[in-house]
Design an enzyme around this catalytic site. Structure first.
Site, PDB file in Angstrom:
ATOM      1  N   HIS A   1       0.837  -1.193   0.000  1.00 44.14           N
ATOM      2  CA  HIS A   1       0.000   0.000   0.000  1.00 44.14           C
ATOM      3  C   HIS A   1       0.878   1.251   0.000  1.00 44.14           C
ATOM      4  O   HIS A   1       2.084   1.173   0.254  1.00 44.14           O
ATOM      5  CB  HIS A   1      -0.939   0.016   1.227  1.00 44.14           C
TER       6      HIS A   1
HETATM    7  P1  TYD Z   1      -2.158  -4.208   7.549  1.00 43.63           P
HETATM    8  O1  TYD Z   1      -2.494  -2.872   6.959  1.00 43.63           O
HETATM    9  O2  TYD Z   1      -2.591  -5.428   6.799  1.00 43.63           O
HETATM   10  O3  TYD Z   1      -0.594  -4.291   7.838  1.00 43.63           O
HETATM   11  P2  TYD Z   1       0.647  -4.238   6.784  1.00 43.63           P
HETATM   12  O4  TYD Z   1       0.561  -2.930   6.090  1.00 43.63           O
HETATM   13  O5  TYD Z   1       1.863  -4.375   7.648  1.00 43.63           O
HETATM   14  O6  TYD Z   1       0.529  -5.395   5.851  1.00 43.63           O
HETATM   15  O7  TYD Z   1      -2.741  -4.240   9.038  1.00 43.63           O
HETATM   16  C1  TYD Z   1      -3.060  -5.443   9.704  1.00 43.63           C
HETATM   17  C2  TYD Z   1      -4.298  -5.194  10.565  1.00 43.63           C
HETATM   18  O8  TYD Z   1      -4.000  -4.279  11.625  1.00 43.63           O
HETATM   19  C3  TYD Z   1      -5.451  -4.612   9.776  1.00 43.63           C
HETATM   20  O9  TYD Z   1      -6.625  -5.254  10.223  1.00 43.63           O
HETATM   21  C4  TYD Z   1      -5.477  -3.160  10.196  1.00 43.63           C
HETATM   22  C5  TYD Z   1      -4.900  -3.188  11.602  1.00 43.63           C
HETATM   23  N1  TYD Z   1      -4.173  -1.974  12.000  1.00 43.63           N
HETATM   24  C6  TYD Z   1      -4.659  -1.204  13.041  1.00 43.63           C
HETATM   25  O10 TYD Z   1      -5.729  -1.480  13.613  1.00 43.63           O
HETATM   26  N2  TYD Z   1      -3.946  -0.110  13.428  1.00 43.63           N
HETATM   27  C7  TYD Z   1      -2.786   0.240  12.829  1.00 43.63           C
HETATM   28  O11 TYD Z   1      -2.152   1.252  13.233  1.00 43.63           O
HETATM   29  C8  TYD Z   1      -2.290  -0.566  11.729  1.00 43.63           C
HETATM   30  C9  TYD Z   1      -1.006  -0.194  11.023  1.00 43.63           C
HETATM   31  C10 TYD Z   1      -3.017  -1.663  11.354  1.00 43.63           C
END
Ligand code: TYD
Length: 134
Positions: free
Chosen positions: A49
């Site tokens: 992303h």
């Molecule tokens: P995700 O965006 O998939 O992580 P990455 O970018 O590392 O692949 O996030 C994993 C899960 O955590 C998703 O359900 C969103 C949640 N999340 C939060 O609740 N707060 C946060 O600050 C972050 C970064 C993720």
């Protein structure tokens, strides 16, 4: 590319090492959120992303991992394996994280609370947005 490797001062003595993170000092923004990624399974790739506004600084406090960073024009790979080094990532940089060591703890400081509407999770959409911007 809107990224920067920031060398953090490590206060080392015979007892070990200490790094301090201070907003608007060695961290170039006001810190609104901290999260960390750990227990990452073998061969996992995450991220995929970019952000519309968010600025972040990533520090691997233990172990190592690699970042693929892509601003729509160029792609670079950065290895983070030093707890006294921060990777500053501005908005509109696509990132993927991979090659996590088993012991990796990746800590991220962010200048805003979690907001799903700030995410661009579709790569085609991202490339259109950065072309439109430039
Ligand atoms: P995700 O965006 O998939 O992580 P990455 O970018 O590392 O692949 O996030 C994993 C899960 O955590 C998703 O359900 C969103 C949640 N999340 C939060 O609740 N707060 C946060 O600050 C972050 C970064 C993720």
């Amino acid at each position: 590319m809107d990224i920067k490797l920031i060398q953090l001062q490590s206060h080392g003595d015979e007892r070990g090492s200490l790094v301090s993170l201070e907003e608007e000092k060695n961290i170039p923004f006001s810190i609104k959120r901290v999260y960390y990624v750990f227990n990452t399974k073998d061969k996992v790739r995450r991220g995929f992303h970019a952000h519309k506004k968010l600025k972040q600084l990533a520090i691997v406090v233990k172990g190592s991992c690699r970042f693929l960073l892509d601003d729509g024009n160029e792609k670079i790979e950065v290895l983070l394996d030093n707890p006294a080094q921060g990777l500053y990532i501005e908005s509109f940089v696509w990132r993927e994280m991979f090659d996590f060591s088993e012991d990796c703890v990746l800590m991220v400081l962010a200048d805003s609370i979690y907001d799903e509407t700030d995410y661009v999770r579709d790569y085609e959409e991202f490339t259109k947005m950065v072309k439109h911007d430039s």
